[in-house]
Design a protein around this motif. Structure first.
Motif, PDB file in Angstrom:
ATOM      1  N   GLU A   3       0.835  -1.202   0.000  1.00 58.67           N
ATOM      2  CA  GLU A   3       0.000   0.000   0.000  1.00 58.67           C
ATOM      3  C   GLU A   3       0.871   1.253   0.000  1.00 58.67           C
ATOM      4  N   LEU A   4       0.436   2.257  -0.746  1.00 58.22           N
ATOM      5  CA  LEU A   4       1.088   3.564  -0.732  1.00 58.22           C
ATOM      6  C   LEU A   4       0.254   4.514   0.115  1.00 58.22           C
ATOM      7  N   VAL A   5       0.903   5.186   1.054  1.00 60.41           N
ATOM      8  CA  VAL A   5       0.217   6.175   1.885  1.00 60.41           C
ATOM      9  C   VAL A   5       1.018   7.477   1.845  1.00 60.41           C
ATOM     10  N   VAL A   6       0.372   8.541   1.415  1.00 56.54           N
ATOM     11  CA  VAL A   6       0.973   9.871   1.361  1.00 56.54           C
ATOM     12  C   VAL A   6       0.206  10.765   2.326  1.00 56.54           C
ATOM     13  N   ARG A   7       0.934  11.444   3.193  1.00 49.74           N
ATOM     14  CA  ARG A   7       0.275  12.293   4.209  1.00 49.74           C
ATOM     15  C   ARG A   7       0.873  13.696   4.196  1.00 49.74           C
ATOM     16  N   GLY A   8       0.018  14.690   4.052  1.00 49.00           N
ATOM     17  CA  GLY A   8       0.405  16.087   4.240  1.00 49.00           C
ATOM     18  C   GLY A   8       1.542  16.564   3.367  1.00 49.00           C
ATOM     19  N   LEU A   9       1.569  16.120   2.095  1.00 54.09           N
ATOM     20  CA  LEU A   9       2.690  16.456   1.219  1.00 54.09           C
ATOM     21  C   LEU A   9       2.605  17.924   0.785  1.00 54.09           C
ATOM     22  N   VAL A  10       3.720  18.645   0.985  1.00 52.01           N
ATOM     23  CA  VAL A  10       3.809  20.064   0.642  1.00 52.01           C
ATOM     24  C   VAL A  10       5.042  20.270  -0.231  1.00 52.01           C
ATOM     25  N   LYS A  11       4.849  21.026  -1.322  1.00 50.44           N
ATOM     26  CA  LYS A  11       5.984  21.369  -2.181  1.00 50.44           C
ATOM     27  C   LYS A  11       5.721  22.680  -2.877  1.00 50.44           C
ATOM     28  N   SER A  12       6.728  23.558  -2.848  1.00 49.08           N
ATOM     29  CA  SER A  12       6.654  24.840  -3.550  1.00 49.08           C
ATOM     30  C   SER A  12       7.879  24.994  -4.435  1.00 49.08           C
ATOM     31  N   PHE A  13       7.719  25.754  -5.517  1.00 49.51           N
ATOM     32  CA  PHE A  13       8.825  26.109  -6.390  1.00 49.51           C
ATOM     33  C   PHE A  13       8.892  27.627  -6.480  1.00 49.51           C
ATOM     34  N   ASP A  14      10.043  28.185  -6.087  1.00 45.95           N
ATOM     35  CA  ASP A  14      10.199  29.646  -6.096  1.00 45.95           C
ATOM     36  C   ASP A  14       9.050  30.332  -5.360  1.00 45.95           C
ATOM     37  N   GLN A  15       8.711  29.767  -4.211  1.00 46.99           N
ATOM     38  CA  GLN A  15       7.668  30.305  -3.333  1.00 46.99           C
ATOM     39  C   GLN A  15       6.266  30.196  -3.911  1.00 46.99           C
ATOM     40  N   THR A  16       6.121  29.442  -5.007  1.00 46.70           N
ATOM     41  CA  THR A  16       4.797  29.191  -5.566  1.00 46.70           C
ATOM     42  C   THR A  16       4.336  27.808  -5.118  1.00 46.70           C
ATOM     43  N   PRO A  17       3.277  27.724  -4.310  1.00 47.67           N
ATOM     44  CA  PRO A  17       2.818  26.417  -3.823  1.00 47.67           C
ATOM     45  C   PRO A  17       2.323  25.538  -4.971  1.00 47.67           C
ATOM     46  N   VAL A  18       2.733  24.271  -4.961  1.00 48.30           N
ATOM     47  CA  VAL A  18       2.265  23.302  -5.946  1.00 48.30           C
ATOM     48  C   VAL A  18       1.453  22.211  -5.259  1.00 48.30           C
ATOM     49  N   LEU A  19       1.996  21.631  -4.209  1.00 43.28           N
ATOM     50  CA  LEU A  19       1.257  20.681  -3.379  1.00 43.28           C
ATOM     51  C   LEU A  19       1.000  21.337  -2.031  1.00 43.28           C
ATOM     52  N   ARG A  20      -0.240  21.237  -1.536  1.00 43.90           N
ATOM     53  CA  ARG A  20      -0.649  22.001  -0.348  1.00 43.90           C
ATOM     54  C   ARG A  20      -1.201  21.087   0.742  1.00 43.90           C
ATOM     55  N   GLY A  21      -0.415  20.133   1.171  1.00 43.02           N
ATOM     56  CA  GLY A  21      -0.875  19.215   2.208  1.00 43.02           C
ATOM     57  C   GLY A  21      -1.644  18.049   1.625  1.00 43.02           C
ATOM     58  N   LEU A  22      -1.136  17.471   0.559  1.00 39.63           N
ATOM     59  CA  LEU A  22      -1.833  16.405  -0.176  1.00 39.63           C
ATOM     60  C   LEU A  22      -1.820  15.093   0.597  1.00 39.63           C
ATOM     61  N   ASP A  23      -2.987  14.444   0.662  1.00 40.88           N
ATOM     62  CA  ASP A  23      -3.139  13.106   1.247  1.00 40.88           C
ATOM     63  C   ASP A  23      -3.634  12.152   0.170  1.00 40.88           C
ATOM     64  N   LEU A  24      -3.059  10.948   0.142  1.00 36.89           N
ATOM     65  CA  LEU A  24      -3.471   9.955  -0.843  1.00 36.89           C
ATOM     66  C   LEU A  24      -3.134   8.565  -0.327  1.00 36.89           C
ATOM     67  N   THR A  25      -4.093   7.634  -0.457  1.00 40.49           N
ATOM     68  CA  THR A  25      -3.860   6.229  -0.122  1.00 40.49           C
ATOM     69  C   THR A  25      -4.177   5.377  -1.337  1.00 40.49           C
ATOM     70  N   VAL A  26      -3.224   4.536  -1.736  1.00 41.32           N
ATOM     71  CA  VAL A  26      -3.411   3.613  -2.854  1.00 41.32           C
ATOM     72  C   VAL A  26      -3.382   2.199  -2.294  1.00 41.32           C
ATOM     73  N   PRO A  27      -4.522   1.497  -2.270  1.00 38.08           N
ATOM     74  CA  PRO A  27      -4.570   0.150  -1.692  1.00 38.08           C
ATOM     75  C   PRO A  27      -3.657  -0.820  -2.445  1.00 38.08           C
ATOM     76  N   SER A  28      -3.176  -1.806  -1.723  1.00 35.89           N
ATOM     77  CA  SER A  28      -2.299  -2.816  -2.305  1.00 35.89           C
ATOM     78  C   SER A  28      -2.992  -3.534  -3.464  1.00 35.89           C
ATOM     79  N   GLY A  29      -2.279  -3.674  -4.573  1.00 32.59           N
ATOM     80  CA  GLY A  29      -2.795  -4.408  -5.714  1.00 32.59           C
ATOM     81  C   GLY A  29      -3.765  -3.650  -6.588  1.00 32.59           C
ATOM     82  N   GLN A  30      -3.975  -2.371  -6.310  1.00 29.14           N
ATOM     83  CA  GLN A  30      -4.922  -1.590  -7.113  1.00 29.14           C
ATOM     84  C   GLN A  30      -4.207  -0.550  -7.952  1.00 29.14           C
TER      85      GLN A  30
END
Length: 355
Positions: A3-30
């Protein structure tokens, strides 16, 4: 389990927000499709999960193993992640077998016989048995993509990432190849993330679609649920064709320019509440003039198996309102034709304060 679990992912480029606290769960085998318009952060998410890019904040688990968080970043080669790039990116100087087996030595497959067996197994899986000695330039675009998938699957990764892998294929080939890839991933019981901006692609191949907007996942659901019960009008308009009209809720019916329509329990509210109603074009039926709501055909687009007909409905309060209807078979309505419209089935109503 992978399973893939992503919690609170944040990323900016040159102070421009791209990801703003992204959450995502991908179940195993899907297979999960991350769907969104260009520039919404899809590829940035993929690169961070693969380990090619560091986030500003957040954490990532793959198969229960933490690979990224504050103070920890497992290198890409140790994350057990396979990547299928946009155009396959096969090594032109290596044979099909050489491409598929390229990553096996570094992944711990030391014995030549084991590597050969694994390559043969994958060639069979992707329907290219007998192609081991072919060179990439001797393959069609679809065959090259299947080799790229086999190469990603070769070391038995915990996760496969596909970055718009069908975008370079012509439209006639794309549907067949994506179905092939879907079958291969399911046969391998792979956990996979497909990044795409193509709604039809996401709807046709994914077990779950995660809609990305403004750097966050706004809704994640199986394709049929996402289409039938979008989380907001924006998702409805982005995933498939949608007719979005101003409406008022009255006794569990939405009153709009197309009449009073039954509303699903989802997103309903108090009577008299203003909002919008979402109708799919296939729900709009065209009949003879005088049978239903009066409308005039303004144009159409023919797709072969069906057609999308554009219509104008006169609303006393809003003037002309544009509506679209999907019809099967050849074109039957010319611009200027007066018709009657009816809506079949229930609809989704979003209160005005729902955004």
């Amino acid at each position: 389990m992978s399973e893939l679990v992503v919690r609170g992912l944040v990323k900016s480029f040159d102070q421009t927000p791209v990801l703003r606290g992204l959450d995502l769960t991908v179940p195993s085998g899907q297979l999960t499709a991350v769907l969104g318009p260009s520039g919404c952060g899809k590829t940035t998410l993929l690169r961070i999960v693969a380990g090619f890019l560091a986030p500003d904040a957040g954490e990532i688990e793959i198969g229960g193993r933490m690979v990224c968080r504050t103070g920890l970043s497992v290198p890409p080669e140790r994350r057990r992640v396979g990547v299928v790039p946009q155009e396959g990116a096969l090594f032109p100087h290596l044979s099909v077998a050489g491409n598929i087996g390229f990553g096996l030595i570094g992944a711990g497959w030391r014995r030549r016989a084991e590597r050969a067996d694994r390559v043969a197994e994958l060639l069979q899986l992707v329907g290219l048995a007998g192609y081991a000695d072919r060179m990439p330039h001797e393959l069609s675009g679809g065959q090259q993509q299947r080799v790229a998938v086999a190469r990603a699957l070769a070391p038995r990764p915990a996760l496969v990432l596909l970055d718009e892998p069908f975008s370079a294929l012509d439209s006639a080939l794309r549907a067949a190849v994506r179905e092939d890839v879907r079958q291969v991933l399911h046969a391998a019981q792979a956990t996979a993330v497909l990044v795409t901006h193509d709604q039809q692609e996401a709807l046709s191949v994914a077990d779950v679609i995660a809609v990305l907007r403004d750097g966050v996942v706004v809704q994640a659901a199986p394709p049929d649920q996402l289409y039938a019960a979008p989380g907001d009008a924006g998702v409805a308009a982005f995933v498939g064709e949608a007719v979005v009209l101003d409406a008022v809720l009255r006794d569990r019916e939405a009153e709009c320019v197309l009449g009073r329509l039954p509303v699903r329990a989802l997103h309903s509210g108090p009577a008299g509440q203003p909002g919008t109603v979402v109708i799919r074009p296939e729900q709009v039926q065209i009949g003879p003039a005088g049978d239903g709501i009066a409308a005039v055909v303004t144009g159409s687009v023919f797709y072969g198996h069906d057609a999308l007909v554009r219509l104008a409905v006169v609303d006393r309060g809003a003037g002309q309102v544009d509506v679209r209807a999907r019809t099967l078979g050849p074109l039957a309505y010319q611009p200027g034709t007066e018709v009657g419209l009816r809506v079949v089935g229930d609809v989704v109503f979003f209160p005005a304060d729902a955004g």
